[in-house]
Design a protein around this motif. Structure first.
Motif, PDB file in Angstrom:
ATOM      1  N   LEU A 276       2.037  -6.747  -9.335  1.00  0.00           N
ATOM      2  CA  LEU A 276       2.005  -5.470 -10.065  1.00  0.00           C
ATOM      3  C   LEU A 276       2.117  -4.290  -9.111  1.00  0.00           C
ATOM      4  O   LEU A 276       2.566  -3.223  -9.466  1.00  0.00           O
ATOM      5  N   TYR A 277       1.645  -4.513  -7.892  1.00  0.00           N
ATOM      6  CA  TYR A 277       1.553  -3.423  -6.935  1.00  0.00           C
ATOM      7  C   TYR A 277       2.761  -3.375  -5.997  1.00  0.00           C
ATOM      8  O   TYR A 277       2.710  -2.743  -4.951  1.00  0.00           O
ATOM      9  N   ASP A 278       3.816  -4.102  -6.385  1.00  0.00           N
ATOM     10  CA  ASP A 278       4.996  -4.168  -5.528  1.00  0.00           C
ATOM     11  C   ASP A 278       5.546  -2.768  -5.270  1.00  0.00           C
ATOM     12  O   ASP A 278       5.679  -1.952  -6.174  1.00  0.00           O
ATOM     13  N   LEU A 279       5.849  -2.516  -3.994  1.00  0.00           N
ATOM     14  CA  LEU A 279       6.332  -1.175  -3.625  1.00  0.00           C
ATOM     15  C   LEU A 279       7.661  -0.859  -4.282  1.00  0.00           C
ATOM     16  O   LEU A 279       7.938   0.276  -4.639  1.00  0.00           O
ATOM     17  N   GLU A 280       8.512  -1.876  -4.385  1.00  0.00           N
ATOM     18  CA  GLU A 280       9.869  -1.644  -4.888  1.00  0.00           C
ATOM     19  C   GLU A 280       9.884  -1.494  -6.407  1.00  0.00           C
ATOM     20  O   GLU A 280      10.683  -0.763  -6.967  1.00  0.00           O
ATOM     21  N   ASN A 281       8.989  -2.255  -7.046  1.00  0.00           N
ATOM     22  CA  ASN A 281       9.035  -2.282  -8.498  1.00  0.00           C
ATOM     23  C   ASN A 281       7.614  -2.210  -9.038  1.00  0.00           C
ATOM     24  O   ASN A 281       7.064  -3.178  -9.529  1.00  0.00           O
TER      25      ASN A 281
ATOM     26  N   SER B 327      -4.338   0.087  -3.830  1.00  0.00           N
ATOM     27  CA  SER B 327      -4.300  -1.272  -3.306  1.00  0.00           C
ATOM     28  C   SER B 327      -3.763  -1.273  -1.885  1.00  0.00           C
ATOM     29  O   SER B 327      -3.175  -0.297  -1.427  1.00  0.00           O
ATOM     30  N   ILE B 328      -3.973  -2.355  -1.209  1.00  0.00           N
ATOM     31  CA  ILE B 328      -3.425  -2.531   0.132  1.00  0.00           C
ATOM     32  C   ILE B 328      -2.069  -3.210  -0.039  1.00  0.00           C
ATOM     33  O   ILE B 328      -1.991  -4.234  -0.714  1.00  0.00           O
ATOM     34  N   PRO B 329      -1.011  -2.647   0.524  1.00  0.00           N
ATOM     35  CA  PRO B 329       0.311  -3.225   0.317  1.00  0.00           C
ATOM     36  C   PRO B 329       0.337  -4.708   0.685  1.00  0.00           C
ATOM     37  O   PRO B 329      -0.193  -5.101   1.729  1.00  0.00           O
ATOM     38  N   ASN B 330       0.908  -5.478  -0.179  1.00  0.00           N
ATOM     39  CA  ASN B 330       1.096  -6.918   0.027  1.00  0.00           C
ATOM     40  C   ASN B 330      -0.177  -7.747  -0.018  1.00  0.00           C
ATOM     41  O   ASN B 330      -0.172  -8.921   0.293  1.00  0.00           O
ATOM     42  N   ILE B 331      -1.288  -7.119  -0.337  1.00  0.00           N
ATOM     43  CA  ILE B 331      -2.513  -7.892  -0.525  1.00  0.00           C
ATOM     44  C   ILE B 331      -2.902  -7.736  -1.992  1.00  0.00           C
ATOM     45  O   ILE B 331      -2.967  -6.617  -2.494  1.00  0.00           O
ATOM     46  N   ARG B 332      -3.165  -8.843  -2.638  1.00  0.00           N
ATOM     47  CA  ARG B 332      -3.508  -8.758  -4.050  1.00  0.00           C
ATOM     48  C   ARG B 332      -4.902  -8.170  -4.206  1.00  0.00           C
ATOM     49  O   ARG B 332      -5.788  -8.428  -3.404  1.00  0.00           O
ATOM     50  N   PRO B 333      -5.108  -7.376  -5.251  1.00  0.00           N
ATOM     51  CA  PRO B 333      -6.465  -6.847  -5.471  1.00  0.00           C
ATOM     52  C   PRO B 333      -7.393  -7.985  -5.858  1.00  0.00           C
ATOM     53  O   PRO B 333      -6.951  -9.069  -6.229  1.00  0.00           O
ATOM     54  N   GLY B 334      -8.683  -7.712  -5.757  1.00  0.00           N
ATOM     55  CA  GLY B 334      -9.656  -8.738  -6.103  1.00  0.00           C
ATOM     56  C   GLY B 334     -10.059  -9.549  -4.880  1.00  0.00           C
ATOM     57  O   GLY B 334     -10.174  -9.001  -3.781  1.00  0.00           O
ATOM     58  N   GLN B 335     -10.237 -10.841  -5.079  1.00  0.00           N
ATOM     59  CA  GLN B 335     -10.772 -11.700  -4.024  1.00  0.00           C
ATOM     60  C   GLN B 335      -9.930 -11.639  -2.745  1.00  0.00           C
ATOM     61  O   GLN B 335     -10.461 -11.589  -1.645  1.00  0.00           O
ATOM     62  N   ALA B 336      -8.609 -11.604  -2.909  1.00  0.00           N
ATOM     63  CA  ALA B 336      -7.735 -11.588  -1.729  1.00  0.00           C
ATOM     64  C   ALA B 336      -8.022 -10.362  -0.873  1.00  0.00           C
ATOM     65  O   ALA B 336      -8.083 -10.442   0.363  1.00  0.00           O
ATOM     66  N   THR B 337      -8.244  -9.229  -1.535  1.00  0.00           N
ATOM     67  CA  THR B 337      -8.543  -8.001  -0.793  1.00  0.00           C
ATOM     68  C   THR B 337      -9.887  -8.111  -0.092  1.00  0.00           C
ATOM     69  O   THR B 337     -10.025  -7.718   1.061  1.00  0.00           O
ATOM     70  N   ILE B 338     -10.863  -8.663  -0.796  1.00  0.00           N
ATOM     71  CA  ILE B 338     -12.193  -8.812  -0.188  1.00  0.00           C
ATOM     72  C   ILE B 338     -12.090  -9.665   1.080  1.00  0.00           C
ATOM     73  O   ILE B 338     -12.610  -9.296   2.135  1.00  0.00           O
TER      74      ILE B 338
END
Lengths: 884, 411
Positions: A276-281, B327-338
């Motif tokens: 969902l947080y993809d920079l491109e989309n 959010s942190i780019p390329n890191i999924r929110p939730g457990q992955a971020t923690i």
């Protein structure tokens, strides 16, 4: 004890004005003997005195008594002593707290007249267009009678009309028009388009509403930007299959949505994307907005649908804010939810907060019925002192203690019961609700109870009848349901308002073209009067057609006819005749009703919910008991009300539980009232915090805005922008040289510099900087500057040949365009910075300090960028001139 | 113009208050034989350590002897308490200005309590040097010292509000700086060592080196890129200003303070036990023992982790990120971020702690190698505070200079 001390300091202030008031009263006789002409010449006399160096304070007593006399002659209203005190407070640049019905509008004319004498315009700011028009047409007559020009700004005025209005001695205008005009003035491309003069003095009516309630949202001028619209419809559908507390959580206090891990996965699955947080989309923003639209923004509470558009309803005034849009895609999400056409996204071109806008005035003052509770904020941010003006007659309003019910349904039932009781007792009742939705709910309930009532809310069909509804709200047994619209500026007169009704009948007849037979209000009058009115109308038909007046002008004529100023034109004389006929008859009816109603106990105000601030509650209460009339007020609350639910905490619910009452019995306890007030204070503090933060951060942007606007104005006013271009060129050369000389490789250094300068000058291949120059950078800069100058001279000569004066226009155009573009981008960057800066606190850094430093870097970057692009654009552009 | 004079006035005001705070240290509490007292405490390490923060107040017992220490201590306690007690946390995070005011008020009361206790302890401790030790003396000195400490607290708040920088930090800064010259003279001129000039040169080099490491420890941050949902759609380039800074050394001076406090324990225990084996073990960990420095380092490491785990909770950060739609780019929110944050924090803390005990150990090592005494005044704690306060204050002054620049642009 503390209270005693407090009030006595206020009392001391008031007492200090006594001498001036006495002086004004002693002049009354003398001024009263003057003829109309003599009174008129007083204005020019005062102006001459001021030119001789006399201060405003010196002529204040005489000027005020002149206005008082003029008020008597024009409107038949004599200014009370307390009103004079209020006017002195305004003149001193402070806030006068005056209760409802004490005649604030008239107070502003005194201070307005005095300050307008100095020749610098006075702005009188109201909360809405209607009040601005009413005030300028009504009390504006006093100023006109005394020879001052009165301007009025309305939403649909053209630039030329605005300019004329702003040049008047006194200008009535709403806060938003005033602010937007300021922003627009700083976006124009030529001096002739500027509409406002320099700010001098400003009187703000309902000052707490404008400086406090509205201060949370800045004024924004925006233009369309590119963004896909489909995502909104898609996410809207998606939001409907997401569940609260499963896929997302709602934070009602911060009005925020938090997507859970489960929700994130669900959305990704549903949209078949990886992230969902993809920079491109990116999708997350659209999803959050769609859920916000679903959960936090309710139709007929936060907005209404009008003409297939989503229109914001102001929560404090209950009025619609047409033209304003929620930012960051929220408005679009709501449009998707309501399935109306989705409009383009907006990009901010210019913005300012009210806090910083009104601080642009060297002298600022205001009046309101409720400011004391926000005294410290007004003092801290605006440096405005609040002084309570005593009422003309003692207040006789009874404030009953709150009734608290265990659920909302019981509450509404109880309210309807109370309405019924009042209706039977013959007392007029005003019920204040917090939203369009709730006002309609109660309306349905009352219809079931078979209680005749009128409904006032932001729905267009109801807004139309506003003045009629208010004029009759004080009549015997009338029940009026209103939103916060019936808060500020509405004056409910016991028994009814005959002059209001007479005027509205004239407007119906002349402007809305409702015939005498179809006019319900006229039908209540005797046949004789109806006949007379018909005759007058017929005789006027020719006049009206020939005069071919616009609606606004016609309204002005009617306003004049409704007052007492001397008139000579046939149209006006006839109108006044008609007016007086209607007025007389209604006055007879109403004065009898008034007696009855007053005996029954006067107006009863019912509050249905506590608002976010005590001020709004007090505004509503203040509708009852005006000018010493009898009246009463009571609030009906329930544990399920928003305020108690979100901010009340468990304390109040526990208390209810502990007292163990059944659903039907309301609670009436001081303990409860106290904890309610505590909850309200907490909310106030919470919002004060938000406003303070907005202010602190906006101050940074404000310094930048002032710097950019000053530079812009300098260019705009300059007839010779060439200097500015050359100045920019010099600093550009500095930057280039400094940049190139700091690079390490020696040889590379020269090549680099040479290409850069060649590019700048748009020179041919043979161009070469001689090597001897490199040793001394200041010599080098001087030499390059010289080259640029020569180059520029050539270009200028060339363009001058094509079309004289073209170069100056081009220069101005390039400069302004680049500044505007850069500022627009800068605003976006600052927005992003504001979003991001809060995270700095994790690094044990003060976000505000970091913000100030980073913002300055961005600003310098922007200025450098502007200088470079302007210089490159003007030195390198190839102009093709069409020979006509 | 107004901004410029504003800055000047603020600096003047700050200096004035600092001078006042300094003066109070030299106004003696009545009833004590100050000469005898001074002679006896000169060699006491504990007192010397306390002197670092209170600016020499303990060797004379002036009315401001407690200085800002009670306030700082209660702030630290409050900082820890807000992490532990949910009601306090709510007050701090959700109730805005009003809540923060309440917290400040509680901190003040706590400081008052602390000051009373500490001054009580002092008035008992100085008994040998008092001419006429009785209950009245205790009351008087408790009153004088506590009042002094409250006045200092008030001064510090005045500086924060109307002056420049953070009042409490500046007061400590001043106390540390005022102790420096004394330290220098003690190290070089009192003792009759040879090669003073060489040693002095060496000392300067090491001092500079330590400052550099300290700046690195103090200011070293890992910037984790952050993107907010609101900015996501607008541009596909990451905003360079949008980051979450995580400090190399989250705990500041706290790990060192805790560690040195714990290091006093073995020496204390030796007085309690008679068991020779136990004594031998304990002596290993006493100053001059062979394992002393090792334990010190381990403790610093331990307390670094301990403190970081208290002030920096990856779960909190992750929730906050979610709340703000960031959010942190390329890191999924939730457990992955923690998890991601936890790993980074662990590494940062390890690195930070390593630097921290390097700085802390340097004075000890120098003392051993170069035979210079009393370098501890220059210890890591003081340097960390000096550097931190100096940087923060400079940043604040910077903002005033900036607003002055804006003003000049408007004209």
């Amino acid at each position: 004890m503390f209270n005693l001390l407090f009030s006595s300091s206020n009392q001391r202030r008031i007492n200090s004005y006594a001498a001036t008031v006495k002086k004004i009263n002693s002049l009354e006789q003398k001024i009263g003997n003057l003829s109309d002409e003599e009174l008129f010449t007083k204005t020019s006399y005062f102006k001459d005195e001021l030119k001789k160096g006399v201060t405003l304070d010196y002529i204040l007593p005489e000027a005020f008594s002149v206005v008082r006399e003029a008020g008597c002659r024009v409107l038949g209203l004599r200014v009370f002593d307390v009103q004079i005190i209020g006017a002195i407070i305004l003149h001193q640049g402070k806030i006068a707290e005056m209760k409802t019905g004490e005649g604030k509008t008239l107070v502003a004319t005194l201070a307005g007249y005095l300050n307008a004498l100095s020749g610098k315009g006075v702005h009188i700011v109201t909360v809405n267009d209607y009040l601005a028009r009413r005030d300028s047409e009504w009390v504006g007559q006093i100023h006109k009678f005394l020879g001052l020009s009165v301007g009025l700004i309305q939403q649909d005025l053209s630039k030329a009309e605005r300019k004329l209005a702003y040049q008047c001695d006194v200008t009535y205008v709403t806060n938003s028009e005033l602010g937007f005009d300021y922003l627009k003035d700083n976006m124009v491309l030529s001096m002739s388009e500027i509409v406002q003069n320099k700010f001098a003095f400003c009187i703000i009516d309902e000052v707490d509403s404008i400086l406090i309630d509205e201060a949370r949202t800045p004024l924004i001028i925006s233009g369309p930007s590119e963004a896909p619209v489909e995502k909104y419809t898609q996410t809207n559908l998606l939001s409907n299959i997401l569940f609260k507390d499963v896929h997302y959580e709602v934070d009602e206090k911060a009005r925020n949505i938090i997507l859970t891990d489960k929700g994130t996965l669900f959305c990704e699955d549903h949209l078949s994307i990886d992230n969902l947080y993809d920079l491109e989309n990116p999708w997350v923003h659209y999803i959050l907005n769609a859920i916000k639209a679903k959960e936090l923004f309710i139709k007929d509470v936060h907005y209404i649908i009008r003409d297939n558009q989503v229109v914001i309803v102001d929560e404090f005034t209950g009025r619609i804010m047409s033209g304003r849009r929620w930012s960051d895609g929220l408005h679009q999400a709501i449009e998707a939810k309501e399935q109306v056409p989705i409009q383009q996204e907006n990009q901010t071109y210019a913005s300012i907060t009210y806090q910083n806008f009104f601080l642009l005035y060297p002298k600022l003052s205001g009046m309101t019925g409720t400011a004391k509770t926000e005294e410290s904020e007004l003092d801290k941010i605006y440096n405005l002192e609040v002084i309570c003006v005593p009422t003309h007659r003692p207040l006789r309003r009874k404030e009953f203690s709150d009734l608290v019910y265990s659920n909302e349904y019981r509450k509404w039932e109880a309210i309807a019961d109370e309405c019924y009781d009042m209706y039977r007792a013959g007392r007029p009742t005003l019920v204040g609700t917090t939203s369009v939705e709730k006002s309609e709910l109660l309306s349905k309930l009352l219809t079931e109870y078979k209680i005749p009532h009128s409904l006032l809310n932001a729905k267009p069909e109801n807004v139309e009848k506003e003045s009629d509804i208010i004029a009759q709200a004080g009549r015997q047994s009338s029940v009026t349901i209103a939103t916060n619209m019936a808060g500020r500026g509405t004056d409910i007169i016991l028994g009814g308002n005959p002059s209001y009704i007479a005027k509205s009948i004239l407007i119906d007849l002349l402007i809305k073209k409702i015939s005498v037979q179809n006019n319900l209000k006229l039908q209540q009058l005797s046949l004789k009067t109806q006949y007379c009115i018909n005759q007058i109308l017929k005789s006027l038909e020719d006049d009206l057609i020939y005069a071919n007046l616009s609606v606004l002008e016609l309204e002005k004529k009617i306003s004049i006819a409704c007052e007492q100023v001397a008139i000579s034109r046939n149209l006006e004389i006839q109108l006044r005749k008609a007016y007086q006929l209607i007025f007389q008859e209604y006055e007879n009816i109403f004065s009898q009703e008034k007696k009855y109603v007053a005996q029954a106990g006067g107006l009863h105000v019912i509050g249905t919910e506590r608002h976010e601030s005590r001020r709004i509650d007090n505004q509503l209460r203040g509708r009852a008991g005006r000018q010493g009339d009898p009246g009463s007020s009571r609030f009906f609350l329930s544990i399920e009300d928003n305020l108690l639910r979100i901010f009340g905490g468990n304390k109040i619910a526990d208390l209810m539980q502990a007292l163990n009452v059944d659903d039907d019995t309301p609670m009436e306890s001081t303990l409860l009232s106290k904890s309610l007030e505590a909850a309200q204070k907490k909310v106030e503090a919470y919002f004060y915090d938000t406003r303070k933060q907005v202010f602190e951060y906006d101050q940074v942007l404000n310094s930048q805005r002032q710097a950019i606007y000053a530079e812009r104005r300098r260019i705009l006013e300059s007839g010779y922008p060439r200097d500015c271009i050359l100045q920019y060129a010099e600093s550009t050369i500095d930057d280039i040289v400094n940049f190139c000389l700091t690079s390490k490789e020696n040889n590379e250094k020269f090549v680099n510099l040479n290409t850069k300068i060649k590019y700048l000058l748009n020179a041919t291949d043979t161009f070469f900087i001689s090597k001897d120059l490199y040793s001394d950078s200041s010599e080098l800069k001087k030499w390059i500057t010289e080259q640029v100058r020569i180059n520029y001279d050539l270009r200028e000569a060339y363009l001058e040949q094509i079309k004289p004066g073209l170069i100056r226009q081009l220069e101005k155009y390039y400069l302004l365009q680049q500044i505007d573009n850069a500022w627009k981008d800068h605003l976006q960057k600052m927005g992003a910075l504001r979003d991001a800066i809060g995270w700095r606190s994790y690094g044990q850094q003060d976000p505000l300090v970091e913000y100030k430093n980073e913002a300055f870097n961005l600003f310098i970057e922007m200025i450098t960028h502007v200088k470079h692009t302007v210089v490159y654009a003007i030195l390198r552009s190839r102009l093709m001139v069409k020979n006509d | 113009m107004s901004q410029k004079s504003d800055l000047r006035n603020r600096i003047k005001f700050t200096l004035l208050l600092l001078v006042l705070a300094r003066l109070g240290i030299f106004i003696p509490v009545p009833g004590i034989d100050h000469d005898a007292f001074y002679a006896s405490v000169e060699k006491n390490t504990l007192v010397n350590f306390l002197n670092i923060f209170s600016g020499g107040g303990f060797s004379t017992i002036g009315i401001f002897a407690l200085g800002i220490v009670p306030y700082i201590n209660s702030s630290i306690v409050m900082q820890l308490l807000t992490k532990i007690i949910p009601d306090l946390e709510k007050l701090q995070k959700e109730e805005g200005e009003l809540g923060r005011q309440k917290i400040t008020q509680i901190t003040r009361y706590l400081a008052l309590g602390w000051a009373t206790l500490q001054s009580g302890a002092i008035s008992i401790w100085v008994k040998p040097y008092v001419f006429n030790w009785n209950f009245t003396f205790v009351c008087e000195s408790v009153l004088a010292l506590t009042a002094g400490s409250m006045i200092i607290m008030w001064l510090s708040e005045l500086i924060t509000e109307k002056g420049i920088g953070n009042g409490a930090s500046l007061l400590i800064f001043q106390n540390i700086v005022s102790g420096l010259p004394k330290n220098f003279t003690q190290s070089f001129f009192d003792a009759n060592y040879s090669n003073t000039s060489i040693k002095f040169g060496l000392f300067i080099v090491i001092f500079l080196l330590m400052i550099i490491i300290t700046i690195f420890v103090q200011e070293g941050t890992r910037r984790i890129k952050i993107i907010s949902a609101r900015q996501l759609g607008k541009s596909s380039i990451l905003d360079p200003n949008s980051y979450l800074p995580l400090k190399l050394n989250q705990g500041g001076v706290m790990p060192i303070v805790f560690a040195s406090a714990s290091m006093a324990l073995p020496a204390y225990l030796t007085q309690l036990t008679q068991n020779t084996f136990l004594l031998q073990v304990l002596y290993l960990f006493c100053p001059n023992g062979s394992l002393y420095l090792v334990l010190y380092s381990v403790l610093i490491l331990f307390f670094s982790y301990f403190y970081t785990s208290i002030v920096m909770n990856p779960e909190d950060i992750a929730t906050n990120l979610k709340k703000m739609g960031a959010s942190i780019p390329n890191i999924r929110p939730g457990q992955a971020t923690i998890d991601y944050l936890q790993v980074i924090l662990n590494r940062l803390t390890f690195l930070g702690a390593t630097f921290l005990f390097t700085v802390a150990l340097i004075p000890f090592i120098i003392e051993k190698v170069a035979q210079i005494q009393n370098l501890r005044g220059l210890g890591a704690t003081s340097l960390l505070i000096l550097v931190g306060v100096a940087i923060d204050t400079a940043k604040q002054i910077q903002t005033y200079v900036i607003s002055k620049k804006y003003d000049s642009m408007t004209k």
